[in-house]
Design a protein around this motif. Structure first.
Motif, PDB file in Angstrom:
ATOM      1  N   MET A   1       0.847  -1.208   0.001  1.00 12.48           N
ATOM      2  CA  MET A   1      -0.015   0.134  -0.242  1.00 12.48           C
ATOM      3  C   MET A   1       0.938   1.310   0.126  1.00 12.48           C
ATOM      4  N   ARG A   2       0.433   2.228  -0.762  1.00 15.39           N
ATOM      5  CA  ARG A   2       0.817   3.555  -0.728  1.00 15.39           C
ATOM      6  C   ARG A   2       0.444   4.382   0.573  1.00 15.39           C
ATOM      7  N   PRO A   3       1.288   5.285   1.021  1.00 14.20           N
ATOM      8  CA  PRO A   3       0.903   6.245   2.090  1.00 14.20           C
ATOM      9  C   PRO A   3      -0.590   6.822   1.531  1.00 14.20           C
ATOM     10  N   VAL A   4      -0.892   7.278   0.147  1.00 18.33           N
ATOM     11  CA  VAL A   4      -2.065   7.876   0.151  1.00 18.33           C
ATOM     12  C   VAL A   4      -3.223   6.691   0.224  1.00 18.33           C
ATOM     13  N   ASP A   5      -3.014   5.388  -0.071  1.00 19.22           N
ATOM     14  CA  ASP A   5      -4.067   4.598   0.205  1.00 19.22           C
ATOM     15  C   ASP A   5      -4.439   4.487   1.808  1.00 19.22           C
ATOM     16  N   LEU A   6      -3.560   4.542   2.513  1.00 18.20           N
ATOM     17  CA  LEU A   6      -3.943   4.651   4.151  1.00 18.20           C
ATOM     18  C   LEU A   6      -4.564   6.041   4.128  1.00 18.20           C
ATOM     19  N   ALA A   7      -4.218   7.135   3.740  1.00 17.93           N
ATOM     20  CA  ALA A   7      -4.667   8.447   4.016  1.00 17.93           C
ATOM     21  C   ALA A   7      -5.990   8.487   3.714  1.00 17.93           C
ATOM     22  N   ARG A   8      -6.494   8.052   2.548  1.00 17.89           N
ATOM     23  CA  ARG A   8      -7.760   8.115   1.986  1.00 17.89           C
ATOM     24  C   ARG A   8      -8.771   7.237   2.841  1.00 17.89           C
ATOM     25  N   GLU A   9      -8.408   6.461   3.342  1.00 21.71           N
ATOM     26  CA  GLU A   9      -9.185   5.255   4.027  1.00 21.71           C
ATOM     27  C   GLU A   9      -9.779   6.221   5.230  1.00 21.71           C
ATOM     28  N   HIS A  10      -9.033   7.015   5.891  1.00 22.99           N
ATOM     29  CA  HIS A  10      -9.306   7.839   7.161  1.00 22.99           C
ATOM     30  C   HIS A  10      -9.375   9.137   7.060  1.00 22.99           C
ATOM     31  N   ALA A  11      -9.393   9.710   5.782  1.00 20.24           N
ATOM     32  CA  ALA A  11      -9.695  10.974   5.613  1.00 20.24           C
ATOM     33  C   ALA A  11      -8.377  12.017   6.007  1.00 20.24           C
ATOM     34  N   LEU A  12      -7.138  11.326   5.716  1.00 26.17           N
ATOM     35  CA  LEU A  12      -6.152  11.983   6.326  1.00 26.17           C
ATOM     36  C   LEU A  12      -5.183  12.549   5.038  1.00 26.17           C
ATOM     37  N   SER A  13      -4.498  13.454   5.435  1.00 24.85           N
ATOM     38  CA  SER A  13      -3.342  13.731   4.280  1.00 24.85           C
ATOM     39  C   SER A  13      -2.348  12.601   4.294  1.00 24.85           C
ATOM     40  N   THR A  14      -1.725  12.470   3.019  1.00 23.30           N
ATOM     41  CA  THR A  14      -0.498  11.702   3.054  1.00 23.30           C
ATOM     42  C   THR A  14       0.701  12.129   4.012  1.00 23.30           C
ATOM     43  N   GLN A  15       0.758  13.319   4.188  1.00 20.54           N
ATOM     44  CA  GLN A  15       2.035  14.011   5.203  1.00 20.54           C
ATOM     45  C   GLN A  15       1.553  13.453   6.465  1.00 20.54           C
ATOM     46  N   ALA A  16       0.209  13.545   6.763  1.00 21.07           N
ATOM     47  CA  ALA A  16      -0.002  13.018   8.211  1.00 21.07           C
ATOM     48  C   ALA A  16       0.164  11.688   8.444  1.00 21.07           C
ATOM     49  N   VAL A  17       0.124  10.674   7.273  1.00 16.98           N
ATOM     50  CA  VAL A  17       0.371   9.515   7.529  1.00 16.98           C
ATOM     51  C   VAL A  17       1.975   9.308   7.847  1.00 16.98           C
ATOM     52  N   ARG A  18       2.978   9.972   6.990  1.00 22.89           N
ATOM     53  CA  ARG A  18       4.149  10.058   6.981  1.00 22.89           C
ATOM     54  C   ARG A  18       4.478  10.689   8.436  1.00 22.89           C
ATOM     55  N   ASN A  19       3.846  11.562   8.920  1.00 21.25           N
ATOM     56  CA  ASN A  19       4.225  12.069  10.307  1.00 21.25           C
ATOM     57  C   ASN A  19       4.309  11.183  11.164  1.00 21.25           C
ATOM     58  N   TYR A  20       2.863  10.526  11.372  1.00 22.39           N
ATOM     59  CA  TYR A  20       2.670   9.534  12.304  1.00 22.39           C
ATOM     60  C   TYR A  20       3.685   8.213  12.263  1.00 22.39           C
ATOM     61  N   GLU A  21       4.193   7.887  11.242  1.00 26.91           N
ATOM     62  CA  GLU A  21       5.242   6.685  10.969  1.00 26.91           C
ATOM     63  C   GLU A  21       6.628   7.439  11.542  1.00 26.91           C
ATOM     64  N   ASP A  22       6.679   8.639  11.439  1.00 26.10           N
ATOM     65  CA  ASP A  22       8.184   9.257  11.630  1.00 26.10           C
ATOM     66  C   ASP A  22       7.944   9.551  13.329  1.00 26.10           C
ATOM     67  N   LEU A  23       6.836   9.512  13.776  1.00 27.74           N
ATOM     68  CA  LEU A  23       6.669   9.935  15.288  1.00 27.74           C
ATOM     69  C   LEU A  23       6.559   8.407  16.077  1.00 27.74           C
ATOM     70  N   GLY A  24       6.619   7.419  15.440  1.00 22.98           N
ATOM     71  CA  GLY A  24       6.554   6.293  15.649  1.00 22.98           C
ATOM     72  C   GLY A  24       5.086   5.351  16.118  1.00 22.98           C
ATOM     73  N   ALA A  25       4.172   6.048  15.909  1.00 22.05           N
ATOM     74  CA  ALA A  25       2.811   5.727  15.773  1.00 22.05           C
ATOM     75  C   ALA A  25       2.596   4.362  14.830  1.00 22.05           C
ATOM     76  N   LEU A  26       3.190   4.198  13.627  1.00 19.29           N
ATOM     77  CA  LEU A  26       3.460   3.257  12.853  1.00 19.29           C
ATOM     78  C   LEU A  26       4.808   2.550  12.780  1.00 19.29           C
ATOM     79  N   PRO A  27       4.898   1.201  12.386  1.00 21.88           N
ATOM     80  CA  PRO A  27       6.134   0.485  12.279  1.00 21.88           C
ATOM     81  C   PRO A  27       6.849   1.425  11.111  1.00 21.88           C
ATOM     82  N   ARG A  28       8.317   1.233  11.134  1.00 23.53           N
ATOM     83  CA  ARG A  28       8.846   1.682  10.123  1.00 23.53           C
ATOM     84  C   ARG A  28       8.414   0.812   8.801  1.00 23.53           C
ATOM     85  N   ALA A  29       8.405   1.526   7.536  1.00 25.51           N
ATOM     86  CA  ALA A  29       7.916   1.014   6.327  1.00 25.51           C
ATOM     87  C   ALA A  29       9.137   0.631   5.403  1.00 25.51           C
TER      88      ALA A  29
END
Length: 236
Positions: free
Chosen positions: A1-29
């Motif tokens: 999956m791409r960042p945009v795929d996760l973002a669309r599902e939750h009405a988030l921006s792709t940058q928000a998804v990347r930020n959550y990964e950088d903060l540790g909320a998501l495992p490293r991709a």
């Protein structure tokens, strides 16, 4: 999956998804040869879990919990959960105390004359606060201590003592000084606590809604921890 795929599902921006990964909320991709992130079902579950925890505990606590889970630091994870639940319990007990105080005040007529006046230091000691806090409350109009004609010092009678106790409990509930001043003024004018009891009802509703969201977040977290265990053991 791409960042945009996760973002669309939750009405988030792709940058928000990347930020959550950088903060540790998501495992490293993992990254493609061209440097693009590649997300999996585990990342999708992590994002759902983070968002559910955020609804129940707030943004930073949710980050803390997910970061500990992704690092497999169960001690930090469970310690943080215990801290959050202890804080919720404290807030509920504070709510009960404030309710009890207001119900007592509502059934007690306002005293017409102060009795057994105390000094600023004595009242501050009784409340466990700094005298400067009492002066802040005075400046806001919460308390209105008169001055002793001989010494010029402030003296706090029964009405000011009562209102100071009220302010103390309401501040524990994170109610602003300005709101407290308004409530105390209305209490003096109307002689009852109806407006503040309405506030407490709203507070109780928020507590219940947040607790329900926390239960939902924990359910998601439990499922996510199981998925992490499977991923680390090499099982699908």
């Amino acid at each position: 999956m791409r960042p945009v795929d996760l973002a669309r599902e939750h009405a988030l921006s792709t940058q928000a998804v990347r930020n959550y990964e950088d903060l540790g909320a998501l495992p490293r991709a993992e990254r493609t040869d061209t440097g693009y992130r590649r997300y999996t079902d585990l990342h999708a579950q992590a994002l759902k879990t983070f968002l559910a925890l955020r609804a129940g505990y707030g943004h930073q606590p949710a980050i803390d919990l997910m970061r500990s889970a992704n690092r497999n630091d169960r001690t930090a994870l469970y310690t943080r959960l215990d801290e959050l639940h202890a804080a919720s319990l404290h807030e509920r007990r504070t709510h009960a105390e404030v309710t009890s105080v207001l119900e007592s005040l509502g059934s007690t007529p306002l005293p017409r004359h102060p009795s057994e006046p105390v000094t600023v230091g004595q009242l501050a000691h009784r409340l466990g606060i700094h005298p400067a806090t009492l002066r802040q409350w005075e400046n806001a109009g919460i308390i209105q201590p008169p001055r002793d004609h001989t010494t010029g010092y402030r003296t706090y009678g029964s009405t000011d003592i009562r209102d100071a106790h009220l302010a103390l409990y309401l501040r524990k509930a994170d109610i602003s000084v300005q709101q407290i001043a308004t409530f105390v003024r209305e209490l003096r004018q109307a002689g009852n606590t109806d407006r503040m009891l309405t506030l407490l009802t709203d507070w109780s509703t928020r507590l219940s809604a947040r607790s329900r969201s926390a239960v939902n977040g924990i359910a998601h977290l439990d499922h996510y921890l199981t998925e992490l265990e499977h991923a680390r053991s090499g099982r699908s």
